[in-house]
Design a protein around this motif. Sequence first.
Motif, short mmCIF file in Angstrom:
data_model
loop_
_atom_site.label_atom_id
_atom_site.label_comp_id
_atom_site.label_asym_id
_atom_site.label_seq_id
_atom_site.Cartn_x
_atom_site.Cartn_y
_atom_site.Cartn_z
N ARG A 15 8.64 -1.04 -4.28
CA ARG A 15 7.29 -1.60 -4.22
C ARG A 15 7.24 -3.00 -3.61
O ARG A 15 6.17 -3.59 -3.49
CB ARG A 15 6.66 -1.61 -5.61
CG ARG A 15 7.31 -2.51 -6.64
CD ARG A 15 6.72 -2.27 -8.03
NE ARG A 15 7.23 -3.17 -9.02
CZ ARG A 15 6.66 -4.34 -9.33
NH1 ARG A 15 5.57 -4.71 -8.69
NH2 ARG A 15 7.17 -5.11 -10.26
N LYS B 182 -3.59 7.24 2.45
CA LYS B 182 -2.99 6.49 1.35
C LYS B 182 -4.00 5.50 0.77
O LYS B 182 -4.07 5.32 -0.47
CB LYS B 182 -1.75 5.74 1.85
CG LYS B 182 -1.06 4.90 0.79
CD LYS B 182 -0.46 5.74 -0.30
CE LYS B 182 0.73 6.53 0.15
NZ LYS B 182 1.45 7.17 -0.98
N SER C 164 -6.31 7.48 -1.44
CA SER C 164 -5.66 7.97 -2.67
C SER C 164 -5.47 6.85 -3.68
O SER C 164 -5.38 7.11 -4.88
CB SER C 164 -4.32 8.62 -2.34
OG SER C 164 -3.37 7.66 -1.94
N ARG C 165 -5.43 5.61 -3.20
CA ARG C 165 -5.22 4.48 -4.10
C ARG C 165 -6.53 3.77 -4.45
O ARG C 165 -6.53 2.67 -4.98
CB ARG C 165 -4.20 3.51 -3.53
CG ARG C 165 -2.82 4.15 -3.38
CD ARG C 165 -1.72 3.15 -3.21
NE ARG C 165 -1.65 2.20 -4.31
CZ ARG C 165 -0.78 1.19 -4.36
NH1 ARG C 165 0.11 1.05 -3.37
NH2 ARG C 165 -0.76 0.35 -5.36
N ALA D 124 -7.93 -2.22 1.27
CA ALA D 124 -6.61 -1.91 1.84
C ALA D 124 -6.56 -2.41 3.28
O ALA D 124 -7.57 -2.34 4.01
CB ALA D 124 -6.34 -0.41 1.79
N ILE E 187 -2.72 -3.50 -0.51
CA ILE E 187 -3.98 -3.20 -1.17
C ILE E 187 -4.19 -4.27 -2.24
O ILE E 187 -3.23 -4.76 -2.84
CB ILE E 187 -3.99 -1.78 -1.77
CG1 ILE E 187 -5.38 -1.42 -2.28
CG2 ILE E 187 -2.92 -1.62 -2.84
CD1 ILE E 187 -5.55 0.06 -2.59
N LEU F 297 0.83 -1.21 0.00
CA LEU F 297 0.00 0.00 0.00
C LEU F 297 0.87 1.26 0.00
O LEU F 297 0.64 2.18 -0.78
CB LEU F 297 -0.92 -0.01 1.23
CG LEU F 297 -1.77 1.25 1.46
CD1 LEU F 297 -2.71 1.50 0.29
CD2 LEU F 297 -2.56 1.11 2.77
N ASP F 298 1.86 1.32 0.87
CA ASP F 298 2.70 2.51 1.00
C ASP F 298 4.17 2.08 0.92
O ASP F 298 4.81 1.83 1.93
CB ASP F 298 2.43 3.20 2.34
CG ASP F 298 3.14 4.54 2.47
OD1 ASP F 298 3.40 5.16 1.42
OD2 ASP F 298 3.44 4.95 3.60
N ARG G 177 -12.17 -3.07 -3.90
CA ARG G 177 -10.78 -2.70 -3.64
C ARG G 177 -10.60 -2.55 -2.14
O ARG G 177 -11.28 -1.75 -1.49
CB ARG G 177 -10.46 -1.39 -4.35
CG ARG G 177 -8.98 -1.04 -4.44
CD ARG G 177 -8.32 -1.82 -5.53
NE ARG G 177 -6.98 -1.30 -5.80
CZ ARG G 177 -5.96 -2.08 -6.11
NH1 ARG G 177 -6.11 -3.39 -6.20
NH2 ARG G 177 -4.77 -1.56 -6.36
#
Length: 363
Positions: free
Chosen positions: A236, A293, A296-297, A281, A243, A125-126, A279
């Motif tokens: 990454r 975050k 935003s994703r 997270a 997520i 995710l981050d 979706r």
Amino acid sequence: MKVKEIASAIETVAPLYLQESYDNAGMQVGDPDSVITGVVLCTDVRESIVDEAISCGANLIISHHPLIFHGIKKLTGRNYVERIVLKAVRHGVSIYSAHTNLDNAQGGVSYKMAEKLGMQNVEVLDPQVGTLRKIVVFVPKAQAAEVEQAMWSAGAGRLGDYDRCSYRVEGEGRFHALDGANPFAGEVGEDHVEEEVRVEVLVNKAKSSAVISAMLSAHPYEEPAFDVIPLENADRYSGSGVIGDVEPMAAEDFLRRLKEAFGVVTVRYSGNLDRDVKRVALCGGSGSFLAGKAMSRGADIYVTGDMKYHEFQGNEERIILADIGHYESEQFTKEIFADIIAALHPDFEVKFAKEENNQIKYI
């Protein structure tokens, strides 16, 4: 099998350099060279779990949360940490913990949560940023493979599910050896042109020094030319939370699945349930800092623990925020440890602590 062998296997999955600056993952108590008689796995080290290990003949406890977060100045048994340390040492029980390094590792705590929910296309995710370095070195063509191998062996060249990664460009190295030099190629006082290879490898910054030392030891030149370049790339493959996707379902149905998967009686949430969830997270433990975050994703729902009252407010129409509890979100971390040990030694028996329980009670 020795304690240090299991520690090494865990750190292959979750290297200690992935831990946060405030953390204290790794060996907590004991002798790494001790031969293991049994292993007890837990989330938190409690006195009752040390007693359980002693009673069943196990001399290694592996926990998610470190027993020792802060320095110990005295060992008088005045609190539970000191009492556990004293008891463990007295009975020859080692304690090892993998905490935020396992949180940040690919396949770590949040990945296990995603597995329990049957998620697909799971990714960090981050991602961590600024943790990578590029090491560039110029090597005579004939010795390039040897130098490259030395850097790989020291920890360079790993990229996700690939290792031994590098990039090469052939060219000409030019130099003039001065008096006092002992050149590998060419002569003192003469201009020399050597066929060279530019070798580039990626490495986590925590391993940069080891990789440079290995490169210098393997390099034939007495004065190798090399660059260390900080990168701002997002890694990454390591970082906080995950997520991914689930089959679309009504939000209320997803919350029911969440309760069933994690065995929780209550889910604290905010947001509009009149929507579908696809979706998702997640972040094990205390993850409220990742709510922005997740939004935003494009997450429809964000699941974590330890959300504060005001952190639930202000985004009800954008996302569902769900708190299942700190312990509840990390309870399956023991399975990660068990899988690592099974891969190392399939016949070695481990025990999940029977005395483990959530310190937070619900009525």
